[in-house]
Design a protein around this motif. Structure first.
Motif, PDB file in Angstrom:
ATOM      1  N   ASP A  76       0.330  16.091   2.765  1.00 63.65           N
ATOM      2  CA  ASP A  76      -0.455  14.892   3.062  1.00 63.65           C
ATOM      3  C   ASP A  76      -0.575  13.995   1.841  1.00 63.65           C
ATOM      4  OD1 ASP A  76      -0.795  15.680   5.676  1.00 63.65           O
ATOM      5  OD2 ASP A  76      -2.830  16.462   5.374  1.00 63.65           O
ATOM      6  N   ALA A  77      -0.778  14.598   0.672  1.00 64.80           N
ATOM      7  CA  ALA A  77      -0.891  13.818  -0.563  1.00 64.80           C
ATOM      8  C   ALA A  77       0.423  13.102  -0.862  1.00 64.80           C
ATOM      9  CB  ALA A  77      -1.295  14.724  -1.723  1.00 64.80           C
ATOM     10  N   LYS A  78       1.545  13.780  -0.681  1.00 63.62           N
ATOM     11  CA  LYS A  78       2.848  13.158  -0.911  1.00 63.62           C
ATOM     12  C   LYS A  78       3.093  12.016   0.063  1.00 63.62           C
ATOM     13  CE  LYS A  78       5.202  17.148  -2.907  1.00 63.62           C
ATOM     14  NZ  LYS A  78       6.232  18.180  -2.708  1.00 63.62           N
ATOM     15  N   ARG A  79       2.729  12.225   1.319  1.00 63.32           N
ATOM     16  CA  ARG A  79       2.919  11.189   2.330  1.00 63.32           C
ATOM     17  C   ARG A  79       2.085   9.955   1.993  1.00 63.32           C
ATOM     18  NH1 ARG A  79       1.571  12.813   8.260  1.00 63.32           N
ATOM     19  NH2 ARG A  79       0.609  14.277   6.889  1.00 63.32           N
ATOM     20  N   GLU A  80       0.851  10.167   1.570  1.00 67.06           N
ATOM     21  CA  GLU A  80      -0.015   9.052   1.189  1.00 67.06           C
ATOM     22  C   GLU A  80       0.556   8.305  -0.017  1.00 67.06           C
ATOM     23  OE1 GLU A  80      -2.920   6.387   1.619  1.00 67.06           O
ATOM     24  OE2 GLU A  80      -2.567   8.076   2.979  1.00 67.06           O
ATOM     25  N   TYR A  81       1.073   9.030  -0.969  1.00 70.62           N
ATOM     26  CA  TYR A  81       1.698   8.440  -2.155  1.00 70.62           C
ATOM     27  C   TYR A  81       2.891   7.567  -1.752  1.00 70.62           C
ATOM     28  CZ  TYR A  81       4.282   8.139  -6.554  1.00 70.62           C
ATOM     29  OH  TYR A  81       4.982   7.681  -7.639  1.00 70.62           O
ATOM     30  N   HIS A  82       3.722   8.082  -0.855  1.00 69.98           N
ATOM     31  CA  HIS A  82       4.897   7.327  -0.411  1.00 69.98           C
ATOM     32  C   HIS A  82       4.496   6.081   0.371  1.00 69.98           C
ATOM     33  CE1 HIS A  82       7.999   9.959  -1.925  1.00 69.98           C
ATOM     34  NE2 HIS A  82       7.357  11.008  -1.427  1.00 69.98           N
ATOM     35  N   LYS A  83       3.441   6.172   1.147  1.00 71.18           N
ATOM     36  CA  LYS A  83       2.957   4.995   1.868  1.00 71.18           C
ATOM     37  C   LYS A  83       2.507   3.917   0.898  1.00 71.18           C
ATOM     38  CE  LYS A  83       1.316   7.048   6.173  1.00 71.18           C
ATOM     39  NZ  LYS A  83       0.119   7.335   6.991  1.00 71.18           N
ATOM     40  N   ARG A  84       1.814   4.330  -0.153  1.00 73.81           N
ATOM     41  CA  ARG A  84       1.364   3.364  -1.160  1.00 73.81           C
ATOM     42  C   ARG A  84       2.559   2.720  -1.863  1.00 73.81           C
ATOM     43  NH1 ARG A  84      -3.503   6.943  -3.720  1.00 73.81           N
ATOM     44  NH2 ARG A  84      -4.973   6.624  -2.007  1.00 73.81           N
ATOM     45  N   LEU A  85       3.561   3.525  -2.189  1.00 75.16           N
ATOM     46  CA  LEU A  85       4.764   2.973  -2.825  1.00 75.16           C
ATOM     47  C   LEU A  85       5.453   1.970  -1.910  1.00 75.16           C
ATOM     48  CD1 LEU A  85       6.458   5.999  -4.620  1.00 75.16           C
ATOM     49  CD2 LEU A  85       5.352   4.033  -5.668  1.00 75.16           C
ATOM     50  N   GLU A  86       5.565   2.287  -0.624  1.00 72.37           N
ATOM     51  CA  GLU A  86       6.190   1.368   0.319  1.00 72.37           C
ATOM     52  C   GLU A  86       5.429   0.051   0.367  1.00 72.37           C
ATOM     53  OE1 GLU A  86       6.435   3.228   4.141  1.00 72.37           O
ATOM     54  OE2 GLU A  86       7.928   4.682   3.483  1.00 72.37           O
ATOM     55  N   HIS A  87       4.112   0.154   0.365  1.00 68.37           N
ATOM     56  CA  HIS A  87       3.281  -1.061   0.403  1.00 68.37           C
ATOM     57  C   HIS A  87       3.496  -1.906  -0.855  1.00 68.37           C
ATOM     58  CE1 HIS A  87      -0.033  -3.666   1.380  1.00 68.37           C
ATOM     59  NE2 HIS A  87      -0.549  -3.455   0.175  1.00 68.37           N
ATOM     60  N   ILE A  88       3.578  -1.261  -2.001  1.00 69.26           N
ATOM     61  CA  ILE A  88       3.792  -1.979  -3.261  1.00 69.26           C
ATOM     62  C   ILE A  88       5.143  -2.670  -3.239  1.00 69.26           C
ATOM     63  CG2 ILE A  88       4.229  -1.661  -5.721  1.00 69.26           C
ATOM     64  CD1 ILE A  88       2.051   0.539  -5.649  1.00 69.26           C
ATOM     65  N   PHE A  89       6.193  -1.992  -2.772  1.00 71.91           N
ATOM     66  CA  PHE A  89       7.525  -2.589  -2.746  1.00 71.91           C
ATOM     67  C   PHE A  89       7.641  -3.701  -1.710  1.00 71.91           C
ATOM     68  CE2 PHE A  89       8.925   1.531  -4.742  1.00 71.91           C
ATOM     69  CZ  PHE A  89       9.268   0.958  -5.961  1.00 71.91           C
ATOM     70  N   GLU A  90       6.821  -3.679  -0.678  1.00 69.12           N
ATOM     71  CA  GLU A  90       6.821  -4.757   0.304  1.00 69.12           C
ATOM     72  C   GLU A  90       6.251  -6.022  -0.287  1.00 69.12           C
ATOM     73  OE1 GLU A  90       4.683  -3.272   3.659  1.00 69.12           O
ATOM     74  OE2 GLU A  90       6.354  -2.026   4.339  1.00 69.12           O
ATOM     75  N   LEU A  91       5.383  -5.881  -1.259  1.00 71.06           N
ATOM     76  CA  LEU A  91       4.783  -7.069  -1.890  1.00 71.06           C
ATOM     77  C   LEU A  91       5.812  -7.711  -2.754  1.00 71.06           C
ATOM     78  CD1 LEU A  91       1.355  -5.580  -2.960  1.00 71.06           C
ATOM     79  CD2 LEU A  91       1.828  -7.019  -0.980  1.00 71.06           C
TER      80      LEU A  91
END
Length: 91
Positions: A76-91
């Motif tokens: 779950d922690a890894k998945r949350e981390y990857h979601k945050r990274l995806e959001h950052i790269f979308e910006l």
């Protein structure tokens, strides 16, 4: 669908509770059971576990549940981390 837990598993949870270093909420999360179940089992098995509060000889079920919960928490922690990274790269 209700889950049936073995008496050994229930007693391990009660022993962990009686050790006094974790709350009912913490044990419910750690063993992946409802808080009400922990309370109920504590009332049912308290006297039986009163003189055997040593938690070093955990049942195999309790050890396996703890191990699997740790794996789930890591995933779950890894998945949350990857979601945050995806959001950052979308910006």
């Amino acid at each position: 669908m209700s889950i049936r837990y073995s008496e050994d598993f229930k007693k391990e949870v009660v022993k962990a509770y009686m050790a006094g270093d974790r709350s009912i909420h913490q044990l419910a999360v750690e063993f992946n059971v409802a808080k009400s179940s922990v309370s109920k089992w504590a009332n049912e098995y308290r006297e039986e576990c009163l003189y055997t509060t040593d938690t070093t000889s955990e049942s195999n079920d309790a050890k396996e549940i703890r191990r699997l919960n740790q794996l789930l928490n890591e995933k779950d922690a890894k998945r949350e981390y990857h979601k945050r990274l995806e959001h950052i790269f979308e910006l």
